[in-house]
Design a protein around this motif. Sequence first.
Motif, PDB file in Angstrom:
ATOM      1  N   GLY A  84      -2.854   1.462   5.694  1.00 44.54           N
ATOM      2  CA  GLY A  84      -2.158   0.270   6.146  1.00 44.54           C
ATOM      3  C   GLY A  84      -2.750  -0.273   7.429  1.00 44.54           C
ATOM      4  N   SER A  85      -2.456  -1.518   7.700  1.00 47.19           N
ATOM      5  CA  SER A  85      -2.979  -2.155   8.911  1.00 47.19           C
ATOM      6  C   SER A  85      -1.924  -3.059   9.524  1.00 47.19           C
ATOM      7  N   VAL A  86      -2.102  -3.350  10.801  1.00 45.99           N
ATOM      8  CA  VAL A  86      -1.225  -4.278  11.496  1.00 45.99           C
ATOM      9  C   VAL A  86      -2.054  -5.062  12.501  1.00 45.99           C
ATOM     10  N   ASN A 141       3.411  -2.228  -2.874  1.00 44.89           N
ATOM     11  CA  ASN A 141       2.973  -3.534  -3.341  1.00 44.89           C
ATOM     12  C   ASN A 141       1.723  -3.889  -2.556  1.00 44.89           C
ATOM     13  N   ALA A 143      -0.138  -6.271  -2.473  1.00 46.76           N
ATOM     14  CA  ALA A 143      -0.245  -7.644  -1.989  1.00 46.76           C
ATOM     15  C   ALA A 143       0.830  -7.969  -0.956  1.00 46.76           C
ATOM     16  N   GLY A 144       1.646  -6.991  -0.578  1.00 50.06           N
ATOM     17  CA  GLY A 144       2.751  -7.234   0.333  1.00 50.06           C
ATOM     18  C   GLY A 144       2.335  -7.366   1.785  1.00 50.06           C
ATOM     19  N   ASN A 145       3.303  -7.743   2.607  1.00 49.63           N
ATOM     20  CA  ASN A 145       3.028  -8.005   4.020  1.00 49.63           C
ATOM     21  C   ASN A 145       3.914  -7.198   4.971  1.00 49.63           C
ATOM     22  N   THR A 146       4.672  -6.239   4.438  1.00 48.10           N
ATOM     23  CA  THR A 146       5.576  -5.470   5.278  1.00 48.10           C
ATOM     24  C   THR A 146       5.345  -3.977   5.076  1.00 48.10           C
ATOM     25  N   THR A 147       5.923  -3.173   5.974  1.00 52.88           N
ATOM     26  CA  THR A 147       5.816  -1.725   5.845  1.00 52.88           C
ATOM     27  C   THR A 147       6.474  -1.248   4.562  1.00 52.88           C
ATOM     28  N   ASP A 149       6.210  -2.457   1.806  1.00 57.55           N
ATOM     29  CA  ASP A 149       5.246  -2.631   0.713  1.00 57.55           C
ATOM     30  C   ASP A 149       4.119  -1.604   0.760  1.00 57.55           C
TER      31      ASP A 149
END
Length: 319
Positions: A84-86, A141, A143-147, A149
């Motif tokens: 994951g990335s932020v 997910n 393609a999601g944008n939250t943790t 996902d």
Amino acid sequence: MAGKFSFTLQEYQEAAVKYRPDLLMLPIIGIGDTLQFMTGRPGIRYKERVGNLTGDAQFAPYNPQRAVDYNLGIEFRDLETYFGSVVANFEPNSAISTLLGTGATKGDGQMTTPTARHVLARIAKNLSEHLNDAVWNGRRNAAGNTTADLFDGFDTITEKEIAAGTIAAEEGNYMKFDDAITAANAVDIAKEILFSLDPRLRAQDLYLYCSQDFVDKYNEGYLLTHGGIPYNTQYGQGAVEGSNGKLKFCPLYNKAGSKFMHVSTKSNMLVGYDQMGDVENVLIKEFAPFILSYIATMFFGVQFETIDKRRFKTIEIAV
């Protein structure tokens, strides 16, 4: 005075490099209120197979002519951590003002003025709140944008295992209550869960992972039904009555609204992360005037080591 707390881009970048291990670890430390009831597995990058040994051999009266096949079995499960990335944009002076305003520099005397390291640490630790939220209900997910996902949480894994038939009443690792839980029936439900456990599971030190709401209703019900018993000396009960203190309540805020409760050992609830490789990183960049970007990458995921009835049981409830 304000100028004293203004740090350059270079100072932030140097702090990110110097304190990289600490900044990467802070999100893990931040989920400590949940992780303390589970088992952390560092050094997991992408997938690692975890196994449960099974077999059926036993001692019998001495006989040099007797031999049996052991039938050794290994039940493998994949503990998968997802990359994951932020990218968190922040305005440095506002961040410093927030630290000063919250009194983050006071207390044990270890910090007297905020530094670039403190600003980055605050951002890193805040990331843990969303990891904590997703431990149970996260749903992968890409393609999601939250943790939420990033990875499949324990409840999501449970749903998939139920759909596959590997968690089922026939397997001895599943039971379901259709009636809504109230103070009037919570004690009976907890006892029914206890009595339903495989004897080998029941003999271990266990947690009942559940919501605070269930424990509140259990305590209310227990007070009503056991108020006159001499040994009932306190309102809050730490374990299910009749379990000899072995089935302990583990109420977690991130279990609120969940349709599952879980009975398991601490060692069976795995939380995977890396922290040991060179792929995870923390960087500070400036892409716009007066605004810095906190850029971080990490691996994270959860899994049951086994769903064998001797170490695990799921309870589905009405919500």
